[in-house]
Enzyme design. Sequence first.
Site, mmCIF file in Angstrom:
data_model
loop_
_atom_site.group_PDB
_atom_site.id
_atom_site.type_symbol
_atom_site.label_atom_id
_atom_site.label_comp_id
_atom_site.label_asym_id
_atom_site.label_seq_id
_atom_site.Cartn_x
_atom_site.Cartn_y
_atom_site.Cartn_z
ATOM 1 N NE ARG A 18 -2.210 -1.243 3.602
ATOM 2 C CZ ARG A 18 -2.643 -0.958 4.819
ATOM 3 N NH1 ARG A 18 -3.822 -0.377 4.952
ATOM 4 N NH2 ARG A 18 -1.936 -1.223 5.896
ATOM 5 N N GLY A 453 -22.197 3.933 12.265
ATOM 6 C CA GLY A 453 -21.591 2.866 13.058
ATOM 7 C C GLY A 453 -20.205 3.172 13.554
ATOM 8 N NE ARG A 536 -12.467 1.732 3.153
ATOM 9 C CZ ARG A 536 -12.346 0.974 4.246
ATOM 10 N NH1 ARG A 536 -11.218 0.984 4.919
ATOM 11 N NH2 ARG A 536 -13.344 0.239 4.656
ATOM 12 C CB CYS A 537 -6.419 -0.375 0.585
ATOM 13 S SG CYS A 537 -5.460 0.698 -0.501
ATOM 14 C CG HIS A 662 -25.364 2.305 5.662
ATOM 15 N ND1 HIS A 662 -25.859 3.563 5.375
ATOM 16 C CD2 HIS A 662 -24.099 2.281 5.177
ATOM 17 C CE1 HIS A 662 -24.918 4.261 4.763
ATOM 18 N NE2 HIS A 662 -23.845 3.507 4.616
ATOM 19 C CB CYS A 664 -22.811 3.575 1.175
ATOM 20 S SG CYS A 664 -21.679 2.187 1.321
ATOM 21 C CG HIS A 715 -16.596 8.654 1.279
ATOM 22 N ND1 HIS A 715 -15.825 7.651 1.796
ATOM 23 C CD2 HIS A 715 -17.860 8.169 1.224
ATOM 24 C CE1 HIS A 715 -16.575 6.581 2.025
ATOM 25 N NE2 HIS A 715 -17.816 6.884 1.692
#
Length: 778
Positions: A18, A453, A536-537, A662, A664, A715
């Site tokens: 990463r 959450g 984001r990984c 939820h 998204c 985000h």
Amino acid sequence: MTSIKTQNLGYPRIGAKRELKRALERHWSGDASLEELEAEGARLRKLHWETQCDAGLTLIPSNDFSYYDQILDQTCLLGNVPARFGWDGGTVTPELYFRMARGGGAAAKTDGCCGGGTGEYACEMTKWFDTNYHYLVPEFDKTTVFRLSTTKVFDEYSEARALGIETVPVLVGPLTYLHLGKEKDQDGSFDRYDLLDGLLDGYVEILRRLAELGAGQVRFDEPALALDLGEAFANRYQKAYQRFAAEVPGIEIEVAVYFGELRGNLPTLLSLPVAGIHFDAVRGRKEVDTVIEGLAGSDKHLSLGLIDGRNIWKTDLKAALQLAKKAIHALGPDRVLLAPSCSLLHVPVRLASETELDPELVRWLAFADEKLAELSLLAAAAAGNREADAALLANEEDIFSRRRSERVCVPAVRARLAALREEQFTRHAPFETRRKQQIGKLNLPPVPTTTIGSFPQTKSIRDARAKFRRGEWTEAQYETFLRLSTSECVKWQEKVGLDVLVHGEFERNDMVEYFGEQLDGFAFTRFGWVQSYGSRCVKPPILFGDVSRPAPMTVDWARYAQSQTTRPMKGMLTGPVTILQWSFVRDDQPRRETAFQIALAIRDEVVDLEQAGLPIIQIDEAAIREGLPLRQSDRADYFDWAVRAFRLSASGVDDATQIHTHMCYSEFNDMLEAIVAMDADVITIENTRSDLDLLNAFADFAYPNEIGPGVYDIHSPRIPSSAEMLACLNRAATVIPADRLWANPDCGLKTRGWAEVEPALANMVEAVSAFRRQLAAR
């Protein structure tokens, strides 16, 4: 001996450990300059090209690298920058590129939430076909004009050439690019396909400039051809590619289609005036013979995608070799290339790094580098190289080892599944009856406030987890730290004025991995990261066998959190379909069966949470749209088992227990009936980046249950004002009855810092208080 050519469609861009993620986040935080970020990007590109050269590939892609998203790259290349970013029409700078991706910046105004004003809210994000990768949605309106505004594709081709590596530049094709975008004019008088001529002008210029640089080949990815398309699309494809052939004849074009079967689009693809096509023979296995027959009378080449680019299981090379030989026999060795089914973006980089993984499982797996080795081995075998025989035999033994393993099939799990009764898929009473009981039990104010959450996974949280894993902390020390963090989070939520609280999920590393670690049938890697979006990984679990729950997974933390407050506490779970979708799933049985096995495990946890005193239980199904088949005719079966899996997980509780879910970053218009059939008491959805399009879909459908449209985009680092969120609530109330509304962020808060979360949630509570005063005054 005749050689067989090979090509790769794309290599994982994030780095084996990463490195790109860390470089991006250091740059965004101000700890690294743009020059340092770009140097790391250049280092990774060089390493990735050299890795593919060392694997013996004939054709290697360029422009598959991205600092955030390949569709955003294409948007910036074409100069398609939304007006709200105040672009001056010159070169799209990295600073502007990241503002489009993440929103905010010093110039941001405070009235941009939900598309309700002119603020610099980020471009909408949604799923890339049926994968867990997210792309940034292109925006089109009547004023859209295309003009080349970055040089990335040209620079990276030249960069590779300077290293002595000839590459094939890859771009998203023009029709797929238009198809993936959205029209932003609200009066319905504009059709984005009216922009095709201008868009093709831009693509022609791209091809000419690449040809001037010396590129002999270009690949256009057109996965839209795996979708249901009308006759108009066939005409548009012909128009586009005929123009390319006429105006830039000196460069060869390959059109790549992946993620599904071609069906009625096959004649369109075969008729295009291009040098060749790439076909996904993993997901389109039934069409391989038809594709080969369709090419037999032409001089086009066939890139045959035989290595699965979407999953981590070893390829059955014996079966793949049969298909390769069939194509070579029909078309000749010079017209066949062997390839992965799609870009390897969707798999981790290197299995060899997984020194702690069970050796039996290692025998069954292949990550990106291993898939390249499979590709070279397959090409050698297809060319008749007998030196490949031993490796083929070893592959066959590994495939057989997995099929016969006792760890894969567990009789007790299968017996429980076989004994399911229909009443286990249904709540006791209909929603309106349940709602009355829940209102009486919870006693919540109008438009209750909550979060999705998770709370920030700060450096101190990550450091504590690392110390525990390294053995520097005992389990007691780690648990004490987590209890203190949980208690502080609960008390802060009380202080800020939230109505329904969560425990913060500080003990969790990931919303799927955390559960998989406690379920039988899963295995885990250390470095099996894949990109979800930007930096984001995620590290998907490996779902290799039958699934069951040996012990409660979340009950102790939920019970402790509820003991810290008198306000309602939500138990937080990940749903069965999302666990399925966000894992590397076994491919030896129908996904329906695996989903039901997971659902039974989650059902047991739901019942235990209710018995522990939790009045509300949220079962997240963030990925349920992601699993939707690309073709309309295939969707009824998916809806049937996906909805039933959720209901199986949720239907073991009393009517007074409120079930939330939820979802998204999805387009819900084509699955609203299924969402209603899930019968969750409350659904919370991403909303702010979509210009209220998602919420309008629920309103148009007259969604009957309660709904929490996100009132701010988590985000993005920008902190929306209370006025902005109040405007968002007022807009929501025009399409959803106020007595059915909840207020919440778009998604979980783990990726944000407390410096962003605290003022944003305080502003949200203030906005809801103002909204309640408005309601009282009516």
